[in-house]
Motif scaffolding. Structure first.
Motif, PDB file in Angstrom:
ATOM      1  N   VAL A  24       0.824  -1.213   0.000  1.00 54.94           N
ATOM      2  CA  VAL A  24       0.000   0.000   0.000  1.00 54.94           C
ATOM      3  C   VAL A  24       0.860   1.266   0.000  1.00 54.94           C
ATOM      4  CG1 VAL A  24      -1.987  -1.127   1.094  1.00 54.94           C
ATOM      5  CG2 VAL A  24      -0.314   0.048   2.520  1.00 54.94           C
ATOM      6  N   SER A  27       2.969   0.947  -3.972  1.00 55.31           N
ATOM      7  CA  SER A  27       2.129   1.079  -5.160  1.00 55.31           C
ATOM      8  C   SER A  27       1.939   2.538  -5.588  1.00 55.31           C
ATOM      9  CB  SER A  27       0.781   0.390  -4.950  1.00 55.31           C
ATOM     10  OG  SER A  27       0.013   0.452  -6.129  1.00 55.31           O
ATOM     11  N   PRO A  28       1.619   3.457  -4.677  1.00 50.80           N
ATOM     12  CA  PRO A  28       1.502   4.858  -5.106  1.00 50.80           C
ATOM     13  C   PRO A  28       2.815   5.439  -5.629  1.00 50.80           C
ATOM     14  CG  PRO A  28       0.374   4.534  -3.011  1.00 50.80           C
ATOM     15  CD  PRO A  28       1.140   3.276  -3.296  1.00 50.80           C
ATOM     16  N   GLN A  31       2.979   4.256  -9.064  1.00 47.16           N
ATOM     17  CA  GLN A  31       1.993   4.989  -9.865  1.00 47.16           C
ATOM     18  C   GLN A  31       2.529   6.370 -10.250  1.00 47.16           C
ATOM     19  OE1 GLN A  31      -1.789   5.593  -7.988  1.00 47.16           O
ATOM     20  NE2 GLN A  31      -2.623   6.728  -9.720  1.00 47.16           N
ATOM     21  N   LEU A  47      -6.086  -3.875  -1.990  1.00 47.93           N
ATOM     22  CA  LEU A  47      -5.203  -3.671  -3.139  1.00 47.93           C
ATOM     23  C   LEU A  47      -5.873  -4.026  -4.471  1.00 47.93           C
ATOM     24  CD1 LEU A  47      -1.988  -5.072  -1.461  1.00 47.93           C
ATOM     25  CD2 LEU A  47      -2.349  -2.690  -2.174  1.00 47.93           C
ATOM     26  N   TYR A  53      -5.418   1.805  -6.516  1.00 47.25           N
ATOM     27  CA  TYR A  53      -4.129   1.188  -6.872  1.00 47.25           C
ATOM     28  C   TYR A  53      -4.144   0.752  -8.343  1.00 47.25           C
ATOM     29  CZ  TYR A  53      -3.907   1.064  -1.794  1.00 47.25           C
ATOM     30  OH  TYR A  53      -3.925   1.416  -0.474  1.00 47.25           O
ATOM     31  N   PHE A  56      -1.218  -1.596  -9.554  1.00 48.48           N
ATOM     32  CA  PHE A  56      -0.864  -2.730  -8.706  1.00 48.48           C
ATOM     33  C   PHE A  56      -1.401  -4.022  -9.308  1.00 48.48           C
ATOM     34  CE2 PHE A  56      -1.742  -5.797  -5.350  1.00 48.48           C
ATOM     35  CZ  PHE A  56      -0.494  -5.883  -4.761  1.00 48.48           C
TER      36      PHE A  56
END
Length: 192
Positions: A24, A27-28, A31, A47, A53, A56
């Protein structure tokens, strides 16, 4: 470290992290860099939210699949209720919520949830008192292997294991690692 590594090389994706609580966070980052994050063991249903996400991906099923399997197991044996013990992070709390939701939809009851604090390596409640006074004798443990051992050791000391209690574990543990004095209380069933 991830940002520095990605900015200094031609990285096209991130494999990992191992844990949902790390995924968590990573993933950002992926991104914002425009690269995918692929986890090989993060199972948190949160997720799966493609809005939160979008980059992800995972190679293992989410806890939603495990919750459906637990519902089938309970229906198969005509069990109607349980206690859930979960570790206090994204992995444990996400699974606890997912199982609770699946049980509610299926008319099954979770009589109590018990949090295992992974930082303190202890329960936030009196395990023996809760389980001895519970109307159910089925316990689902959703914890990583290292914490599952600690949980089971406490359960053995508190005498809230077999043959009067049925424990369902999310991780595989070796029963040979426990004190031999508890051997009769450790009856193993593999529902695979």
């Amino acid at each position: 470290d991830t940002c520095r590594s990605v900015s200094q090389s031609n990285i096209v994706g991130i494999i990992g992290p191992h844990l949902s609580r790390e995924a968590v966070i990573i993933s950002p980052v992926g991104q914002s860099l425009g690269i995918p994050v692929i986890a090989y063991s993060a199972t948190s249903p949160d997720l799966s939210d493609k809005i939160a996400y979008p980059n992800f991906y995972r190679t293992v099923p989410s806890d939603n699949i495990a919750a459906k399997a637990l519902v089938k197991l309970f229906n198969r044996y005509d069990w109607t209720s349980c206690v859930i013990i979960y570790q206090n992070d994204a992995f444990g709390s996400g699974a606890s919520k997912t199982i609770s939701d699946a049980f509610y939809i299926s008319g099954l009851t979770i009589t109590q949830t018990i949090t295992f604090d992974i930082a303190k390596r202890s329960f936030r409640a009196d395990l023996k008192n809760i389980l001895m006074n519970s109307p159910t004798r089925i316990i689902i443990v959703w914890a990583e292997t290292v914490y599952t051992y600690i949980i089971l050791e406490e359960a053995l000391r508190s005498n809230v294991v077999g043959p009067h209690f049925t424990w369902i574990l999310s991780s595989r543990v070796s029963l040979n690692s426990f004190n031999r004095a508890y051997k009769d209380n450790l009856i193993w069933n593999d529902y695979n």
